[in-house]
Scaffold this active site. Structure first.
Site, PDB file in Angstrom:
ATOM      1  N   HIS A   1       0.824  -1.213   0.000  1.00 30.41           N
ATOM      2  CA  HIS A   1       0.000   0.000   0.000  1.00 30.41           C
ATOM      3  C   HIS A   1       0.855   1.259   0.000  1.00 30.41           C
ATOM      4  O   HIS A   1       2.046   1.218   0.313  1.00 30.41           O
ATOM      5  CB  HIS A   1      -0.915   0.037   1.237  1.00 30.41           C
TER       6      HIS A   1
ATOM      7  N   LYS B   1      -1.048   4.901   4.741  1.00 33.98           N
ATOM      8  CA  LYS B   1      -2.027   3.995   5.370  1.00 33.98           C
ATOM      9  C   LYS B   1      -1.677   3.814   6.843  1.00 33.98           C
ATOM     10  O   LYS B   1      -0.517   3.617   7.209  1.00 33.98           O
ATOM     11  CB  LYS B   1      -2.010   2.644   4.636  1.00 33.98           C
TER      12      LYS B   1
HETATM   13  P1  NAP Z   1      -7.670   9.353   4.712  1.00 35.02           P
HETATM   14  O1  NAP Z   1      -7.357   9.997   3.394  1.00 35.02           O
HETATM   15  O2  NAP Z   1      -6.744   9.588   5.870  1.00 35.02           O
HETATM   16  O3  NAP Z   1      -9.164   9.777   5.088  1.00 35.02           O
HETATM   17  C1  NAP Z   1      -9.716   9.663   6.357  1.00 35.02           C
HETATM   18  C2  NAP Z   1     -10.507  10.931   6.593  1.00 35.02           C
HETATM   19  O4  NAP Z   1     -11.296  10.789   7.768  1.00 35.02           O
HETATM   20  C3  NAP Z   1      -9.595  12.161   6.800  1.00 35.02           C
HETATM   21  O5  NAP Z   1     -10.082  13.252   6.052  1.00 35.02           O
HETATM   22  C4  NAP Z   1      -9.724  12.373   8.291  1.00 35.02           C
HETATM   23  O6  NAP Z   1      -9.487  13.728   8.673  1.00 35.02           O
HETATM   24  C5  NAP Z   1     -11.174  11.976   8.492  1.00 35.02           C
HETATM   25  N1  NAP Z   1     -11.550  11.808   9.899  1.00 35.02           N
HETATM   26  C6  NAP Z   1     -10.755  11.488  10.966  1.00 35.02           C
HETATM   27  N2  NAP Z   1     -11.482  11.454  12.095  1.00 35.02           N
HETATM   28  C7  NAP Z   1     -12.755  11.768  11.745  1.00 35.02           C
HETATM   29  C8  NAP Z   1     -13.971  11.923  12.461  1.00 35.02           C
HETATM   30  N3  NAP Z   1     -14.032  11.759  13.782  1.00 35.02           N
HETATM   31  N4  NAP Z   1     -15.102  12.253  11.784  1.00 35.02           N
HETATM   32  C9  NAP Z   1     -15.071  12.415  10.442  1.00 35.02           C
HETATM   33  N5  NAP Z   1     -13.947  12.317   9.714  1.00 35.02           N
HETATM   34  C10 NAP Z   1     -12.797  11.977  10.354  1.00 35.02           C
HETATM   35  O7  NAP Z   1      -7.780   7.768   4.549  1.00 35.02           O
HETATM   36  P2  NAP Z   1      -8.304   6.923   3.295  1.00 35.02           P
HETATM   37  O8  NAP Z   1      -7.165   6.474   2.457  1.00 35.02           O
HETATM   38  O9  NAP Z   1      -9.452   7.646   2.633  1.00 35.02           O
HETATM   39  O10 NAP Z   1      -8.827   5.621   4.038  1.00 35.02           O
HETATM   40  C11 NAP Z   1      -9.861   5.699   5.022  1.00 35.02           C
HETATM   41  C12 NAP Z   1     -10.121   4.306   5.584  1.00 35.02           C
HETATM   42  O11 NAP Z   1     -10.648   3.498   4.540  1.00 35.02           O
HETATM   43  C13 NAP Z   1      -8.867   3.579   6.086  1.00 35.02           C
HETATM   44  O12 NAP Z   1      -9.225   2.775   7.216  1.00 35.02           O
HETATM   45  C14 NAP Z   1      -8.493   2.689   4.912  1.00 35.02           C
HETATM   46  O13 NAP Z   1      -7.761   1.551   5.312  1.00 35.02           O
HETATM   47  C15 NAP Z   1      -9.864   2.312   4.425  1.00 35.02           C
HETATM   48  N6  NAP Z   1      -9.958   1.877   3.027  1.00 35.02           N
HETATM   49  C16 NAP Z   1     -10.877   0.921   2.773  1.00 35.02           C
HETATM   50  C17 NAP Z   1     -11.089   0.523   1.472  1.00 35.02           C
HETATM   51  C18 NAP Z   1     -12.164  -0.508   1.199  1.00 35.02           C
HETATM   52  O14 NAP Z   1     -12.372  -0.879   0.045  1.00 35.02           O
HETATM   53  N7  NAP Z   1     -12.869  -0.976   2.219  1.00 35.02           N
HETATM   54  C19 NAP Z   1     -10.350   1.080   0.409  1.00 35.02           C
HETATM   55  C20 NAP Z   1      -9.405   2.048   0.720  1.00 35.02           C
HETATM   56  C21 NAP Z   1      -9.225   2.472   2.025  1.00 35.02           C
HETATM   57  P3  NAP Z   1      -7.980  14.164   9.116  1.00 35.02           P
HETATM   58  O15 NAP Z   1      -7.089  13.839   7.967  1.00 35.02           O
HETATM   59  O16 NAP Z   1      -8.128  15.626   9.370  1.00 35.02           O
HETATM   60  O17 NAP Z   1      -7.671  13.348  10.348  1.00 35.02           O
END
Ligand code: NAP
Length: 253
Positions: free
Chosen positions: A139, A143
């Site tokens: 990844h 992450k």
């Molecule tokens: P990311 O870019 O870090 O996005 C997470 C977002 O959530 C950030 O904007 C963060 O804000 C925000 N956040 C943090 N605390 C919050 C709260 N209390 N309320 C609302 N928003 C909040 O991460 P990502 O790459 O999008 O991935 C997010 C999650 O999805 C991870 O767990 C990843 O492993 C997972 N994922 C899953 C899949 C799937 O197919 N299931 C695919 C890809 C990723 P800040 O940056 O300001 O903290």
């Protein structure tokens, strides 16, 4: 009734994130959905009630996602969850919360891409036919959790298939190692995590027998690969009360 009235009212949590922003755009483009709230860190969840949210989509972080799911269940709001970090204990907690609101649907999928789901299925089918099996997930370096939820789920499916077939754990004569060199052990399956700038989300399952190796590999090259699965989840979750695990449950329907 107008399309506006029948469209599913969707709120995205983690809307400023990599996945959340892609989901907001996908929901905006879907003619049978309307984006009623896009919340990120520090936004008030009560907006979801005032906006009439029917389904939340959560792509936040493992440390806040449980709070969001609990909050939604109590208020009768369905949830599609892509955030990873779901242990057996966490899943039990969701099941328990749902007993008080059995009409609510929660879909938790460690991977919303069709290719990744098929890779898991192929790995499960192949696993009993090989002496050795190991999982490598790769990844981007931003992450937060390792191993990935997909790799964890893949290892569990492989372990279950091997146990059912009475296959021993993969042979390994390692007597000395630097901690972590053989990866994380998930139900007897070694899982290795690579974090590298330039990558998105990738997974390999290596299966070995004397004289042959089968490599299964999936590459998510762009976050658009997850969107059809997320939209399917939003459409389906309202008619699936209780906890649904994995996109594969919807594909088999
Ligand atoms: P990311 O870019 O870090 O996005 C997470 C977002 O959530 C950030 O904007 C963060 O804000 C925000 N956040 C943090 N605390 C919050 C709260 N209390 N309320 C609302 N928003 C909040 O991460 P990502 O790459 O999008 O991935 C997010 C999650 O999805 C991870 O767990 C990843 O492993 C997972 N994922 C899953 C899949 C799937 O197919 N299931 C695919 C890809 C990723 P800040 O940056 O300001 O903290």
């Amino acid at each position: 009734m107008t399309q506006e009235n029948t469209a599913i009212a969707v709120a995205v949590l983690g809307a400023a994130g990599r996945m959340g922003s892609a989901v907001c755009a996908a929901v905006d483009e879907a003619s049978d959905m309307r984006l009623v709230a896009a919340l990120d860190v520090a936004d008030d969840l009560e907006q979801l009630v005032t906006s009439g949210t029917e389904v939340i989509v959560d792509f936040t972080t493992p440390d806040v996602v449980m709070e969001h799911v609990d909050w939604a269940i109590v208020r009768g709001i369905h949830a599609v969850v892509g955030t990873t970090g779901f242990t057996t204990e966490r899943l039990d907690r969701v099941r328990h919360a749902l007993t008080a609101r059995p009409e609510v649907g929660v879909l938790i999928a460690p991977n919303f891409s069709l290719g990744a789901v098929l890779l898991m299925r192929f790995a499960r089918d192949a696993a009993p036919h090989f002496e050795s099996v190991e999982v490598i997930e790769l990844h981007h370096p931003d992450k937060l959790d390792a191993p990935s939820g997909t790799a964890r789920h893949t290892a569990e499916m492989i372990a279950e298939a091997r146990q059912a077939a009475g296959i021993d754990q993969s042979p390994d004569a390692t007597a000395e190692e630097i901690a972590g060199a053989r990866g994380a052990m998930i139900e007897g399956v070694s899982v290795h995590s690579v974090r590298l700038r330039g990558l998105v989300a990738h997974e390999e399952v290596l299966l070995g027998n004397p004289g042959e190796v089968l490599t299964l590999r999936h590459d998510s090259l762009d976050r658009s690969s997850f969107m059809p699965g997320v939209l399917l989840g939003i459409r389906e979750v309202r008619s699936r009360p209780g906890l649904t695990l994995g996109l594969e449950a919807l594909l088999d329907a």
